[in-house]
Design a protein around this motif. Sequence first.
Motif, short mmCIF file in Angstrom:
data_model
loop_
_atom_site.label_atom_id
_atom_site.label_comp_id
_atom_site.label_asym_id
_atom_site.label_seq_id
_atom_site.Cartn_x
_atom_site.Cartn_y
_atom_site.Cartn_z
N PRO B 25 0.81 -1.22 0.00
CA PRO B 25 0.00 0.00 0.00
C PRO B 25 0.84 1.27 0.00
N ASN B 26 0.37 2.23 -0.75
CA ASN B 26 0.98 3.56 -0.73
C ASN B 26 0.67 4.18 0.64
N PRO B 27 1.71 4.56 1.41
CA PRO B 27 1.49 5.09 2.76
C PRO B 27 0.58 6.31 2.78
N GLU B 28 0.73 7.17 1.78
CA GLU B 28 -0.10 8.38 1.75
C GLU B 28 -1.57 8.03 1.52
N LEU B 29 -1.78 7.05 0.64
CA LEU B 29 -3.15 6.64 0.36
C LEU B 29 -3.78 5.97 1.58
N LEU B 30 -2.98 5.17 2.26
CA LEU B 30 -3.49 4.50 3.46
C LEU B 30 -3.84 5.53 4.53
N GLU B 31 -2.98 6.51 4.67
CA GLU B 31 -3.22 7.61 5.62
C GLU B 31 -4.52 8.33 5.27
N LYS B 32 -4.74 8.52 3.99
CA LYS B 32 -5.94 9.20 3.52
C LYS B 32 -7.19 8.37 3.87
N ILE B 33 -7.06 7.05 3.70
CA ILE B 33 -8.18 6.15 4.02
C ILE B 33 -8.51 6.23 5.51
N GLU B 34 -7.47 6.15 6.33
CA GLU B 34 -7.69 6.17 7.78
C GLU B 34 -8.31 7.49 8.21
N ARG B 35 -7.79 8.57 7.64
CA ARG B 35 -8.31 9.89 7.98
C ARG B 35 -9.78 10.00 7.55
N HIS B 36 -10.05 9.48 6.37
CA HIS B 36 -11.42 9.54 5.87
C HIS B 36 -12.38 8.82 6.83
N VAL B 37 -12.01 7.61 7.23
CA VAL B 37 -12.88 6.82 8.12
C VAL B 37 -13.10 7.54 9.45
N GLU B 38 -12.06 8.20 9.92
CA GLU B 38 -12.18 8.92 11.20
C GLU B 38 -13.12 10.12 11.09
N GLN B 39 -13.14 10.73 9.92
CA GLN B 39 -13.85 12.01 9.80
C GLN B 39 -15.21 11.91 9.13
N CYS B 40 -15.48 10.83 8.42
CA CYS B 40 -16.73 10.73 7.67
C CYS B 40 -17.84 10.13 8.54
N ALA B 41 -18.90 10.88 8.73
CA ALA B 41 -19.99 10.42 9.61
C ALA B 41 -20.63 9.15 9.07
N GLU B 42 -20.77 9.09 7.77
CA GLU B 42 -21.39 7.92 7.14
C GLU B 42 -20.55 6.66 7.41
N CYS B 43 -19.25 6.79 7.23
CA CYS B 43 -18.35 5.65 7.48
C CYS B 43 -18.34 5.29 8.96
N GLN B 44 -18.37 6.30 9.81
CA GLN B 44 -18.38 6.04 11.24
C GLN B 44 -19.59 5.22 11.65
N SER B 45 -20.76 5.58 11.11
CA SER B 45 -21.98 4.83 11.43
C SER B 45 -21.88 3.39 10.95
N ALA B 46 -21.39 3.24 9.72
CA ALA B 46 -21.28 1.90 9.15
C ALA B 46 -20.27 1.06 9.91
N GLU B 47 -19.13 1.67 10.26
CA GLU B 47 -18.10 0.94 11.01
C GLU B 47 -18.63 0.51 12.37
N SER B 48 -19.36 1.41 12.99
CA SER B 48 -19.87 1.11 14.31
C SER B 48 -20.89 -0.02 14.27
N ALA B 49 -21.76 -0.01 13.28
CA ALA B 49 -22.76 -1.07 13.15
C ALA B 49 -22.07 -2.42 12.91
N LEU B 50 -21.05 -2.40 12.09
CA LEU B 50 -20.34 -3.66 11.82
C LEU B 50 -19.59 -4.12 13.07
N ASP B 51 -18.98 -3.18 13.78
CA ASP B 51 -18.27 -3.53 15.02
C ASP B 51 -19.20 -4.24 15.99
N ARG B 52 -20.41 -3.70 16.12
CA ARG B 52 -21.36 -4.30 17.07
C ARG B 52 -21.82 -5.67 16.61
#
Lengths: 214, 87
Positions: B25-52
Amino acid sequence: MERPWDIDLSVYDDETQLLDGLRRRDRFACTCLLKFYAPRLLRLAGQLMGDQDEAEDVLQEAFIRACDQIDRFRGESGLGTWLHRIVVNTALMRLRARKTVSGEDVEAMISSGNEGSWQSVSSETVEPSRELLDKELMDAMNAAINRLPESLRTVFVLRDVEGMSTREAAEVLGISESALKVRLHRARIALRSEIEPYLQDRGANPLQTDRNES
Amino acid sequence: MSQEKMNTYCQELAELVAACDPDNPNPELLEKIERHVEQCAECQSAESALDRTVRAFREAEPRGVSSQFEQSLVDQLCRNDDRADQA
Ligand SMILES: [Zn+2]
């Protein structure tokens, strides 16, 4: 007729006693080991292998190895942890011997569906509580894990289901931590898509996230 | 129940992840993905539902081992023990 597996588990309800029994090659001790640990380890093997028959083969090999190597067990970790590692290693050895899934298959999983099917988490989606995780959702989750390509399935099972740290899972799988992170994202995207219909069927409460709770 | 496959992740995340080489993986792209997941409300909801879902899945009691399999494995372990005894 008494069968060897119809035994009084209370004989070995303490791990130290069970270990003593295993080291003495007590005939029933291996049975107890199986009774205690097989259900959970069989599930783990099934998730890693994506196939129940192969999971049974893995479990069989792992238990035989464990009984053979019990003298090497130092007790630094719990017996369950030690068995867990043997099962994971046995499963991964078998998977490595298999042909790996092509990159194209993985790409196809991630990008399945056209742009029109992209959908945000809807307000009809509910949080699965333990009560809601009924047989249907459990089966859906199992099936979804089984459908993941091997390279994503192993990452997801070790990291998310088994709760290994990123470093630990990466070491076990022999990949970099960053590769593990990308694969985990891919696995989660694929799984989310697979189980979403089951969550949507389970009522109309708005989604409550961990963040909302805190 | 609709069996239609839906992707509940935001398109931006899926595109970022699909663009990221899973082997190297390109480190910058991975960083962008991680940042996106942290900041995107839609992704946060989806991640949380899957976590549960995953947490409940992990905590659910596993199905028992089939008696046939159990019997076969016990037989095998006992045979191994017998061999060890003879050795
Ligand atoms: Zn997003």
